[in-house]
Design an enzyme around this catalytic site. Sequence first.
Site, short mmCIF file in Angstrom:
data_model
loop_
_atom_site.label_atom_id
_atom_site.label_comp_id
_atom_site.label_asym_id
_atom_site.label_seq_id
_atom_site.Cartn_x
_atom_site.Cartn_y
_atom_site.Cartn_z
N SER A 123 -41.16 -36.42 57.18
CA SER A 123 -42.49 -36.10 57.71
C SER A 123 -43.35 -35.21 56.84
O SER A 123 -43.93 -34.23 57.30
CB SER A 123 -42.38 -35.46 59.09
OG SER A 123 -42.08 -36.45 60.01
N GLU A 157 -53.95 -38.41 62.11
CA GLU A 157 -53.11 -39.45 61.50
C GLU A 157 -53.41 -40.81 62.12
O GLU A 157 -53.46 -41.83 61.43
CB GLU A 157 -51.62 -39.11 61.65
CG GLU A 157 -50.73 -40.09 60.94
CD GLU A 157 -49.58 -39.48 60.15
OE1 GLU A 157 -49.14 -40.13 59.17
OE2 GLU A 157 -49.11 -38.38 60.49
N ASP A 169 -43.52 -36.16 65.26
CA ASP A 169 -43.45 -35.41 63.99
C ASP A 169 -44.30 -34.16 64.02
O ASP A 169 -43.88 -33.07 63.64
CB ASP A 169 -43.86 -36.30 62.81
CG ASP A 169 -42.93 -37.49 62.66
OD1 ASP A 169 -41.83 -37.45 63.25
OD2 ASP A 169 -43.30 -38.46 61.98
#
Length: 386
Positions: A123, A157, A169
């Site tokens: 991550s 994201e 994450d």
Amino acid sequence: MNLDQLFFDNFYTSPESRYKAPARINLIGEHIDYNGGKVLPAAISCYITALVSKRDDLVIATYSSNIGSKYAVELNKIKYSKEYDWANYVFGVFYTLRAAGYRIPFGLNILIDSQIPLGSGLSSSAALLDLVTYIANDIYNLGISMKNIAKIAQNCENSFCGLKCGIMDQAAIALGLRDKCILLDCAKFEYEYFDLNLGDYTFVVMKTNKPRSLVESKYNKRVEECEKALSLINQEFNVNNLCELKIEDLTRVEQLINDETIYRRVRHVVTENDRVYQFARALRHNNIELLGQLLDDSHSSLRYDYEVTGEHLDTIVEAAKVAGAVGARMTGAGFGGCAIALIKKEDFKQFKANVEHYYYSHIGIMPDVFNVDIVDGPSKDIDYHH
């Protein structure tokens, strides 16, 4: 290279503060975060560091010491661009914050230095997003909670960078606590901490050194397959996500889905979600043998039902088992990246040598095998004024 000097060379000024954010491993519960499942991640001692100074204009300028590239953009001109490469993750945070109504009154210089291997399944992108959000929150006094830092990073994201990831994450990193893993409900974003106290045993990370890029990989395809499965299942069931199904529902589900591949995706999701509950219980009772068995079962399900492992990950997991691990599995999105193994602490040196030998002789690439500590989430490291 001295980072302070590197900062000065690129921005012609000295850094004012330094921040860091950890990577994460997911112990179990893979590819179920976007299916509303429970996951069990922990933040690990592998960091992205950022040196920062304020600017007297509205420009965000960023430099990566790892890649050696530098980008700058005005706050009101930020948009996603392939040319910005990794810097999209930096710029995207400012775009997302402003779109959410937060005031960003001046620009920043940000030097990024990462120890987290890119594309490794630990991550690095979530760590970078969390870190930049944390920095903005601190410098502009935005008053955002750690939980909401994770949400903003995920939003960035999803909508700015184009990866349909779940919250795992970003949450694992933002909410990390020393020596604890997080049992996280991805549908409700509720969580509780579990002690990661394994006595004579420890988790090690094994990096395959096969590079990958998630956005272009089969990741979004798996998300779509699960969405398709959900619509087929809801002809008869009434569930919000696949993880609301129980193992005993699978027989009926198989009759509703006439596509063997899609059914296997569902079977992975449902059984993996069940393994998370079992794993949390095994942690509570310190049942090392069961922990190992669940890791093995998880990898097998990811390999055969979800098909996200590939030759490199399967080989390194095999290598770990041959080298005496109690259990091992891929961690992260798959398609390369990393695996984890549960081993006796005292066996580490021998284990590492055996895994390296086995993997190298089968794949022809040297893997990285390393110990990690379970650590706290993002923090401000240094304030140069004090």
